[in-house]
Structures are given as structure tokens and as C-alpha cells.
Design an enzyme around this catalytic site. Structure first.
Site, PDB file in Angstrom:
ATOM      1  N   ASN A  66      16.653  42.328  21.284  1.00 42.34           N
ATOM      2  CA  ASN A  66      15.592  43.084  21.950  1.00 42.34           C
ATOM      3  C   ASN A  66      14.229  42.804  21.313  1.00 42.34           C
ATOM      4  OD1 ASN A  66      16.864  44.804  19.705  1.00 42.34           O
ATOM      5  ND2 ASN A  66      14.886  45.785  20.017  1.00 42.34           N
ATOM      6  N   ASP A  76      15.988  48.190  25.231  1.00 43.90           N
ATOM      7  CA  ASP A  76      16.813  47.676  24.125  1.00 43.90           C
ATOM      8  C   ASP A  76      18.003  46.869  24.618  1.00 43.90           C
ATOM      9  OD1 ASP A  76      17.706  47.280  21.479  1.00 43.90           O
ATOM     10  OD2 ASP A  76      19.025  49.006  21.592  1.00 43.90           O
ATOM     11  N   GLU A 102      15.311  46.609  15.103  1.00 37.62           N
ATOM     12  CA  GLU A 102      14.748  47.961  15.115  1.00 37.62           C
ATOM     13  C   GLU A 102      13.758  48.155  13.966  1.00 37.62           C
ATOM     14  OE1 GLU A 102      18.020  47.391  16.230  1.00 37.62           O
ATOM     15  OE2 GLU A 102      16.972  47.726  18.100  1.00 37.62           O
TER      16      GLU A 102
END
Lengths: 605, 187
Positions: free
Chosen positions: A290, A332, A206
Site C-alpha cells: 500500500n 490499504d 504503515e
């Protein structure tokens, strides 16, 4: 509920304890022929030395003193406070007569002496990680466990170090920095020790980091090889021995050409989940996370080699095959969940398979020698995807749920954490069933423009999650791998964020976020015993034979993780987008449990 | 009615409007550097209050709708929302509640952004111009509505996951926080 097989199972369980039961079990295993390879899952020794229990990651213990008839008497043997208030996802290990418990950040390793009453503290080791690392850990400051090999305990720290500690004395043998928190790299995964190498990967998908997996020499801590999840073939360790099954994975430098120019440099694909190892094939299996950012419109292309499973040679790191569960991932769906290695009959042939319950909502059965998908059956209510094309291996997206810039797309199932996140399932070869703790949730998703600033989040999505059909958010499912369907399911109010464990006593253990630790009948799903611990459970249960020859069951209680961040991080429930949208679904959790890490160990009276 | 009286009325309205939104457009960068004495404690040895001295800057920023709405824009631009979401928090603590680990005054928040904090708040010194940091701090104060209602923003351009800032009830920030900074209970 699917009654037919359930009824057969109940009938069988009536005979439990009689010679019939044994005959049935043997007959079943001879007929089902699904079992982990003996080289990856050696005979039961009463210990629990790695989070997955064995290289096949079955999380099955052959211990059977605690069984379906006496589990109702299970009681607390001893408890131990870790002194940490964050999410406890780790698995307590037992090696010989010592138990090892690893806390979330600040990653303190405790050794407990099982030979003494109450299991007093033998020693503690504090790696003193940089406190600033907490600021670049996306989803609570968790750690998924230590692992043991050759007299040493290995684990990762939140500030991206790998540590080896003498298992007897607690002395630090080596400590290697492998990542840079200032770029957003942290570490949360449990290492896997294959041969003489400690294999680890980074977290930070992220934060626009570039994912990698790395092998360190177990003796010295020196890096032996490192393979990135994006970029040119030489960085990914793709060479002449790389033979993917599907055409879409063949070609030169796909880790560059399936991205917009230079986007792979912040492309994610972090390796923060589980690994398995097949000693016969000498193959290491790991997933990739991801692609970054979450906003998929910023990165047209298949985004190799994110969201897939790699088979690698553990000696050199060379890739052998790869399968992408979500090409051009839009929601994701990291592919870091466990890979359970089994040898089973498939269409009349014995196959070496790898079973992976994925975030995409499908249980994948792959041939682990080639990467061919044998089956991909849904285990979650789905609106965003319609299936997996077995000819091309590609995930089929529902175009109605694809992201549009600055528009809220509603009712996407499954959610960003997927049908099932990191928390591992268990496989019992006695029942031939995979036990999957998972979620039942959907979400609204707005794609926004992300802004890459190194060391800060790189996401580009506003998300809010909510319960799926039925209103409950967690499910504990018994899964028939060959048929690709649920045998029975237990519904839970909150998402299941704890791992599962199966035993030779035909029991399956798991915990829920309210704090209940449960034992259910492995054949029927009947609830046989439960105990309310001090906080929500997101840890991984383990079992062992103590120095007194008796079987014990251990689990860490202490709510947190992405799902429990609302409690462990004191988040404000009025903002549904908090914790990347999980808070919208978890508002009630604050009224149900509080934070605090405690080890619970249970025994029969 | 005469035209003169109407003009007088218009002029007075204009003057009144000016009064409400007065702000400096460009500050002298030397004068604008830190001169505040700030504290994170409400106690001080020897009795009396801790020595603190604040310029009038805090009021100037947090009573001004333009500054607050600029702050709201920068909040996304500088990825504050990546950790603190829309005020509810995530990897960073929530900003819309009344709990302030490192103090909830404008001056405290400006310091937090500029210098960072040991448990994961990065330092933005020399990354964001001073005035924009003050604007960010003013917006942060608006998230739990510690600022006047008519100054607080009213809507998001994106998904509305929380009640708008100006719909929140007024809260008094509690300085000092209640969370052990590292999540580690005292040993």
C-alpha cells in the site's frame, strides 16, 4: 450455492477409485488445460522446499497416499513446541529427511530429524534479532517462512536481516543487514531463490518507509540489485526494456510525478508478500504494498508504483511490465498476495497466465508475458469498488465510499486487510480449481491527519471492522478461474488467516482461527476430517513423504497476525480501533483460543 | 439582600474555582528535570520496601484536567495512537487495561516514554519537552481511568471506538505486567 457444477463433481467423485475416475481426471485436464508450467513446477519429489511449493506457487503436492477415502483416519504423528507465543504464519519445510520450522520473532530456526521416532531436534539456529524491532512491526511479529536452495536455508529476520544457514549443520553462512528498523523497516516475508539470487523485500508500509525489492547473491549475501517501489525510474529499475500493457503506466518518472512533491520518499509500496518465478520467460513476479499514509487525501495522484504487480528480470532487476490493481489506493489494498503461474486455454488460445486473488476483491487473471488483464471477477461482497475496466486496467471506485477528511464513511467492503490478505491460495491441476482462503468483512473508516515522525506509524485513519453479509467473517472458496465464479464455499466464523494446500489425493487442507485443522474434498468441499489444535491456525500447511515412504501433513498452530493480534498481543477488546481496527471484529477470539506455537504433523495409522 | 453579600458570594465562588485548577504555567527547567527515585519492583533484598522517592509532580499532573486533556492531544500528535490505538493497543501493548509491563505509576510511565523499553518502545528523550511527557503520562493513566473521574477526558474529536475515559470504572494498575516481554516463553 452453485449446484450444477457441484453435482457434476459429486457424480465424478462417486467413481473415485475406479478406472473411470482416472479417465475423468485425465479428460478434465486435457480439456481444461490449466496447469503450472513444467519448468516452474517440476515432478513431485515428496519434499516441500519453499513455502509456495514451487516457482509457480501452486501449493499443490502430487502425494496421494492420504486421499478422500482414508483421510478420516488421519492422526497425530508428532508435535513440537516452538516456545514462541506470537502468530505462526510460517510453512514447515521438508528437505530430504529434515524438517525446518521457523518461529516468528525471535525467528528461531529449528531442524527436526525425521528419521528418528518423534522427530527429535537436530539443531537450532537463533539469529538474535534486535528486540526493538517488535515496536515497528505493524501487525504482530510474524514470519512467512524459510526457503531452501543448494544446501542452505534462507530467511528474513524481524530486524531486517537476511540469513543463510547451512541446512545440514545449522551453521550461519552469512547474515546481511538490508534495512533500518529505526526508520520503521522490518522484514516478514519468505525469500524466493531464483537461479543464484535470494530475492527479498521490506515491510513497514504503515511507517512511511520506502518499499524495495532486493536480490542478494546466494553464495555471499552481497546485494546484486535493488529496486524501489517509488521515486525516479532509475531507482525503480525502469529502463528501455520496461513495456507495461496499459497507457497509464507509460511515461517518465511516474514514481515521482504521480505524487505530491517528495511524498514518494515516505510512499510505502513495501514488498512483503509472495513472489513467483517463470524460468522459461526468466521473469520474476512480485507485488508492491500500500502507499503511505493510508490517508489518501494526503497523496493525490496514482501513487506509482505502489499496489501493483511487477515482472522483473531476476538477473538485473530490470522491470519488464507492471500492472496497478489499485491506482491511488484508498483503503490499504496491498498487492502482495500470491501469483499462481498457469498455462491455460483462454478464448481458444493457450495463454501463459498469472492468477492473483487480490485484496481489492477481484481474482485477476493476467497474461504474464505482457501484464494484460484477461479477467477480474469479484469473490467478495463489494461496496467500495464496482469493477475493473479491462480497457484501461483501472479499478473503479464507488465515489460514495471515498475518504473525506474527519468524516466516518460507513460500510466499506472489503476492509483494510482486503477481501483476502497474505494467506495464500492453492491450485490443483487435477481439479483445475483455485482454493482461496479469504474474508467476508466490512468496515467504517475515518480519515484523519497523519503526522510523519520517522520510525513511528504513518497511517491517518481510524478504522473499525465488522462481519460482512451473513455474519460470518471467513470463507474458504473453490474458484473456477475461467468462469470467474465460486463453485462452492465453506463459511467460517472468524476470518481465514491460514494458507491452503492441495494434494494429489484430491484433498485441500486449511486451518481456522479457532484452531481446527481441516481436510476437505477438493471436488465437493465436503468436510472429511478435522482436528482441534492447541491454538488458532494462521500457518501454511505442507505435506511430504517421510524417510519411511509414508505421506505426512504438517502445519503450525499459534494464533496471531493482524487478525489474531488481539490474542497474541493481549489487546483490550473494549477499544474497537485496536490493531488498526481489526479488534472491533475479533472481540470474541479471546474467548475461543489462546496463544502458543506448536508444530503438528499428521499421518495415517 | 445587599449588593455586598452578593459580591462576597461571587468572590468565594471564584476562589473555590481557583482552588480546583491550580497549576504552574511555566516550570523552572532545571528544577523540573528528573529527581524521582523510581522502582519497577515491589520487593527489595533485606526486607522492607524498595527505596523509592517521588516528587509531588505526579499528583499535580494527574489531578489536573488541563494537563490530562493536553496529554490527550499530544497522544495523537506524537503518534502514540499509531501503536497503542485508542488504548486497546496494536503493535504496542494496550494502555487501558490494568496490566503494566514496566510499571503503572506516573513516574514509571514518564520513564517509559523518556527512555524507551527494550521490546519496541522508542525513546522520546530530547524529542518531547519534560512537561509534555508528564502530561502524556497523565493521559495514559486516564485511559484505564487510574485518575479521578472529573479529570478524565469525556470525548474524542474523532470516531468513538471505545467508551470515554471518564466512563470507565476506576482501575488499580497492576505493576510488573504478566506478559513475557518478548513473547518468547521461558526456555
Amino acid at each position: 450455492m452453485k449446484r450444477s457444477l457441484g453435482a457434476a463433481i459429486i457424480t465424478a467423485s462417486i467413481y473415485a477409485g475406479s478406472p473411470w475416475a482416472l479417465a475423468w481426471a485425465q479428460g478434465a485436464s486435457a480439456h481444461n488445460i490449466a496447469a503450472p508450467p513444467a519448468s516452474a513446477a517440476p515432478a513431485e519429489d515428496g519434499q516441500w522446499t519453499m513455502p509456495g511449493k514451487n516457482f509457480a506457487s501452486t501449493r499443490y503436492s502430487g502425494l496421494d497416499q492420504i486421499n478422500v477415502s482414508n483421510v478420516k483416519n488421519l492422526q497425530v504423528a508428532f508435535t513440537f513446541s516452538t516456545g514462541v507465543n506470537k502468530g505462526h504464519e510460517s510453512a514447515p519445510l521438508v528437505v530430504g529427511s529434515t524438517m525446518y520450522v521457523l518461529s516468528p520473532y525471535p525467528n528461531i530456526l529449528y531442524a527436526l530429524d525425521l528419521t528418528q521416532p518423534g522427530a527429535p531436534l537436530k539443531w537450532r539456529y537463533n539469529p538474535k534479532p534486535d528486540a526493538a524491532a517488535q515496536g515497528v512491526a505493524c501487525c504482530d511479529v510474524v514470519n512467512r517462512g524459510p526457503t531452501y536452495a543448494n544446501g542452505r536455508i534462507f530467511f528474513t529476520t524481524l530486524d531486517a536481516h537476511v540469513v543463510a544457514v547451512n541446512a545440514d549443520t545449522g551453521e550461519e553462512m552469512w547474515k546481511t543487514k538490508v534495512g533500518e528498523i529505526n526508520k520503521g523497516e522490518t522484514m516478514t516475508m519468505a525469500p524466493l531463490v531464483a537461479k543464484d539470487k535470494v530475492v527479498v523485500g521490506n515491510s513497514g508500509g504503515e511507517y512511511g518507509v520506502r518499499g524495495w525489492v532486493q536480490a542478494l547473491d546466494a553464495a555471499s549475501g552481497k546485494s546484486v540489485w535493488k529496486a524501489y517501489s517509488t521515486g525516479p525510474d532509475r531507482d525503480v529499475k525502469i529502463g528501455p526494456s520496461f513495456k507495461p500493457f496499459y497507457d497509464g503506466d507509460k511515461g517518465q518518472d511516474l514514481g515521482v510525478s504521480t505524487w505530491p512533491p517528495n511524498a514518494w520518499e515516505q510512499g510505502g509500496g513495501t514488498v512483503w508478500g509472495w513472489m513467483s518465478y517463470d524460468p522459461d520467460l526468466n521473469l520474476l513476479y512480485h507485488g508492491t504494498g500500500n502507499p503511505g499514509p493510508w490517508n489518501a487525501n494526503q497523496r493525490p495522484g496514482d501513487n506509482k508504483w505502489t499496489t501493483g504487480i511487477f515482472a522483473r528480470d531476476p538477473d538485473t532487476g530490470d522491470a519488464r511490465w507492471y500492472y496497478q490493481t489499485a491506482q491511488h489506493d484508498i483503503h490499504d489494498w496491498d498487492t502482495i498476495n500470491e501469483q499462481v503461474l498457469l498455462d491455460m486455454e483462454w478464448d481458444g488460445q493457450m495463454r501463459k497466465v498469472l492468477v492473483h486473488p487480490g485484496r481489492t476483491g477481484f481474482v485477476y487473471v493476467l497474461d504474464r508475458t505482457t501484464g494484460e488483464v484477461l479477467s477480474a471477477k469479484p469473490f467478495h461482497a463489494l461496496t467500495a469498488v464496482t469493477g475493473v475496466d479491462l480497457k484501461t486496467g483501472r479499478l473503479q471506485y464507488n465515489p460514495d465510499k471515498e475518504p473525506i477528511q474527519n468524516r466516518v464513511v460507513r460500510n466499506i467492503c472489503p476492509t483494510a486487510p482486503g477481501s483476502k490478505d497474505w494467506n495464500p491460495s492453492a491450485f490443483s491441476h487435477r481439479t483445475g480449481v483455485l482454493y482461496i482462503p479469504h474474508m467476508n468483512m466490512c468496515m467504517d473508516w475515518e480519515t484523519t491527519e497523519p503526522n510523519y515522525i520517522a520510525g513511528t506509524p504513518y497511517v491517518g485513519a481510524e478504522v473499525r471492522m465488522f462481519p460482512g453479509p451473513g455474519g460470518h467473517m471467513g470463507e474458504f472458496s473453490a474458484w473456477d478461474i475461467r468462469a470467474g465464479k465460486e463453485l462452492w464455499t465453506i463459511n467460517e466464523r472468524f476470518p481465514l488467516w491460514s494458507g491452503a494446500m492441495a494434494t494429489g489425493g484430491d484433498l485441500v487442507f486449511y486451518g481456522n482461527m479457532e484452531g481446527w485443522f481441516k481436510a476437505v474434498h477438493a471436488r465437493t468441499g465436503e468436510a472429511l476430517w478435522q482436528f482441534k489444535t492447541s491454538s488458532g491456525i494462521i500457518g501454511q500447511p505442507t505435506t511430504y513423504r517421510g524417510p519411511d515412504g509414508k505421506q505426512y501433513v504438517a502445519v503450525l498452530s499459534g494464533v496471531g497476525g493482524w487478525a489474531g493480534a488481539i490474542v497474541s498481543g493481549d489487546l483490550d477488546p473494549r477499544d474497537g480501533s485496536a490493531a488498526l481496527g481489526f479488534v472491533n471484529a475479533m472481540r470474541d477470539l479471546k474467548n475461543v483460543t489462546t496463544k502458543g506455537g506448536t508444530l503438528y504433523v499428521f499421518k495415517l495409522p | 439582600m445587599t449588593r455586598g453579600a452578593l459580591m462576597l458570594l461571587c468572590a468565594s465562588l471564584l476562589v473555590g474555582a481557583c482552588e480546583r485548577e491550580r497549576r504552574e504555567f511555566r516550570r523552572d527547567p532545571v528544577v523540573a528535570s528528573d529527581e524521582d527515585k523510581i522502582t519497577m519492583s515491589s520487593i527489595s533484598p533485606g526486607g522492607g520496601q524498595p527505596a523509592a522517592q517521588s516528587s509531588a509532580r505526579a499528583k499535580e499532573f494527574e489531578n489536573n484536567a488541563y494537563h490530562v486533556s493536553q496529554g490527550k492531544k499530544y497522544y495523537t500528535w506524537f503518534n502514540c495512537n499509531g501503536c497503542h490505538s485508542n488504548g486497546g493497543g496494536g503493535s504496542g501493548p494496550p494502555l487501558m487495561d490494568d496490566t503494566w509491563i514496566y510499571g503503572g505509576s506516573m513516574e514509571n510511565i514518564v520513564r517509559t516514554i523518556k527512555e524507551g523499553r527494550p521490546n519496541g518502545m522508542p525513546s522520546f528523550r530530547d524529542r518531547i519537552p519534560d512537561d509534555q511527557i508528564w502530561e502524556l503520562a497523565a493521559y495514559v493513566r486516564s485511559m484505564g481511568r487510574a485518575i479521578p473521574q472529573d479529570v478524565a477526558p469525556g470525548r474524542n474529536d474523532d470516531m468513538h471506538p471505545r467508551p470515554a475515559e471518564n466512563r470507565q470504572p476506576y482501575v488499580t494498575p497492576i505493576p510488573g505486567g504478566s506478559t513475557p516481554p518478548s513473547g518468547l516463553a521461558p526456555q
